[in-house]
Design a protein around this motif. Structure first.
Motif, short mmCIF file in Angstrom:
data_model
loop_
_atom_site.label_atom_id
_atom_site.label_comp_id
_atom_site.label_asym_id
_atom_site.label_seq_id
_atom_site.Cartn_x
_atom_site.Cartn_y
_atom_site.Cartn_z
N ALA A 211 44.98 45.81 41.92
CA ALA A 211 45.22 45.40 40.53
C ALA A 211 45.24 43.88 40.45
O ALA A 211 45.56 43.20 41.44
N PRO A 212 44.92 43.32 39.28
CA PRO A 212 44.92 41.86 39.13
C PRO A 212 46.32 41.29 38.96
O PRO A 212 47.21 41.94 38.40
N VAL A 213 46.49 40.07 39.43
CA VAL A 213 47.71 39.29 39.21
C VAL A 213 47.31 38.09 38.37
O VAL A 213 46.38 37.36 38.71
N ARG A 214 48.01 37.89 37.25
CA ARG A 214 47.64 36.83 36.30
C ARG A 214 48.64 35.68 36.36
O ARG A 214 49.82 35.87 36.63
N GLY A 215 48.13 34.47 36.05
CA GLY A 215 48.96 33.28 36.07
C GLY A 215 49.35 32.82 34.68
O GLY A 215 49.19 33.55 33.69
N ALA A 216 49.82 31.57 34.60
CA ALA A 216 50.36 31.06 33.34
C ALA A 216 49.31 30.96 32.24
O ALA A 216 49.65 31.06 31.06
N ASP A 217 48.04 30.76 32.60
CA ASP A 217 47.00 30.71 31.58
C ASP A 217 46.40 32.08 31.32
O ASP A 217 45.41 32.21 30.59
N ASP A 218 47.01 33.10 31.89
CA ASP A 218 46.61 34.49 31.76
C ASP A 218 45.32 34.82 32.51
O ASP A 218 44.80 35.93 32.42
N GLY A 219 44.79 33.86 33.26
CA GLY A 219 43.64 34.15 34.10
C GLY A 219 44.08 34.86 35.36
O GLY A 219 45.24 34.77 35.79
N VAL A 220 43.16 35.59 35.99
CA VAL A 220 43.47 36.31 37.22
C VAL A 220 43.50 35.31 38.37
O VAL A 220 42.49 34.66 38.67
N VAL A 221 44.65 35.19 39.02
CA VAL A 221 44.83 34.23 40.10
C VAL A 221 44.84 34.89 41.47
O VAL A 221 44.71 34.20 42.50
N ALA A 222 45.02 36.21 41.50
CA ALA A 222 45.10 36.92 42.78
C ALA A 222 44.88 38.40 42.54
O ALA A 222 44.78 38.86 41.39
N ALA A 223 44.79 39.13 43.62
CA ALA A 223 44.70 40.59 43.55
C ALA A 223 45.70 41.19 44.53
O ALA A 223 45.89 40.68 45.64
N LEU A 224 46.32 42.25 44.11
CA LEU A 224 47.33 42.96 44.90
C LEU A 224 46.82 44.37 45.16
O LEU A 224 46.28 45.01 44.24
#
Length: 259
Positions: A211-224
C-alpha cells in the motif's frame, strides 16, 4: 532521466570525484570486499590511481580494511546515510507502525522508497521462520515485479512510467518476460484499489500485498508491504491491517488525505 549504472567505468579523464565515486560504487551485496587489483579492474582505473584514491577514502573513513587487508565500505558512509530524510528519517517514523503490522502477520514487513527506476528497501522486519525472500535493507528491488515497486511505479510521474515500460522487463529470478500492456493494467488497478498484489515462485511461493504511504503534500513517498507464504494466503485478509497501518503512518507524516 535514466539511472547511471552503479560501478560503471568512468570515461578517460573523468574528474577525481567521479573516479572516487566509481570505486565506492563498485561494491555490492555480492562484492563486499575487494583487493586493490579487483577495485582497479572493476572500475577501469589504473592501479596507481586506484591506490591514491583508496588511500584518501581510507583517511576520510569512506573505506576500511578487513582482517585480510581487503577494502570494504567504511562506517563514515553509514553515518552520512543515516542523515538522509527519505531513509533514516522515514524509517524512524515508520518503525512503530511496522512493528504493529509485524505483530499481526509474523512474516515480513517491508518499507521502500523509489530511487530512479528502482525501489530502495529502507527497513524490513522479519520473523525467524518467515518465508525466504531475496530482499535486504539497503538493497534495490525492481519496480515492475515487487509489491512495493508496483505501488511506487503506479504513483510515479507518467514520464517515468513510460521509461520503465519501454525497458526490457523480466521477472527475476524466474526469467519470465513482463508484458508492458499487462503492466499498465496492473498499475491502473493499483491506483484504483490502493493496493498492489504480487505473487512470486522464487525463492519460494510467496504473496506480497503493498500500500502507498503519503507525505505532507499528499504525494506517495514510500510503499509498505507484507510478504507471506503463498499457501493459504488471501490478499483480502491482509488488506485491512495493511491499509490501516499505511494510513496511520501517512497521517503521522502530515498527509491531508489520511487525516
Amino acid at each position: 532521466m535514466t539511472n547511471a549504472p552503479r560501478g560503471h567505468r568512468p570515461p578517460h579523464g573523468a574528474p577525481v570525484i567521479d573516479r572516487a565515486f566509481a570505486l565506492l560504487g563498485a561494491f555490492s551485496a555480492t562484492r563486499r570486499a575487494m583487493t586493490l587489483a579487483e577495485l582497479s579492474r572493476a572500475t577501469g582505473t589504473p592501479p596507481s590511481t586506484a591506490l591514491r584514491l583508496a588511500r584518501r577514502l581510507l583517511h576520510w573513513g569512506a573505506l576500511e580494511r578487513d582482517g585480510g587487508g581487503r577494502y570494504v565500505i567504511g562506517l563514515r558512509l553509514w553515518e552520512l546515510a543515516s542523515l538522509a530524510p527519505r531513509g533514516h528519517g522515514l524509517r524512524e517514523a515508520a518503525l512503530p507502525y511496522m512493528e504493529d503490522l509485524y505483530e499481526a502477520t509474523h512474516q515480513h514487513v517491508l518499507l521502500a522508497v523509489r530511487d530512479g527506476h528502482e525501489a530502495l528497501l529502507v527497513e524490513r522486519l522479519s520473523a525467524r521462520d518467515a518465508v525466504d525472500v531475496l530482499y535486504r535493507v539497503g538493497g534495490r528491488l525492481p519496480l515492475h515485479s515487487t509489491g512495493v515497486g508496483l505501488v511506487l511505479l503506479a504513483h510515479a510521474e507518467p514520464e517515468l512510467q513510460d521509461q520503465v515500460l519501454a525497458e526490457p522487463l523480466v521477472h527475476e529470478p524466474e526469467g519470465l518476460p513482463v508484458s508492458p500492456a499487462a503492466l499498465r493494467r496492473t498499475l491502473a488497478r493499483v491506483r484504483q484499489t490502493g493496493l498492489a498484489v504480487a505473487e512470486r515462485s522464487e525463492p519460494g511461493p510467496l504473496l506480497t500485498v503493498a500500500a502507498p504511504v503519503r507525505g505532507a503534500d499528499d504525494g506517495v513517498v514510500a510503499a509498505l508491504s507484507v510478504v507471506v507464504p503463498a499457501s493459504g494466503a488471501e490478499p483480502r485478509a491482509l488488506a485491512p491491517a495493511l491499509r490501516a497501518t499505511a494510513r496511520a503512518l501517512s497521517r503521522s507524516l502530515g498527509s491531508p488525505r489520511a487525516s
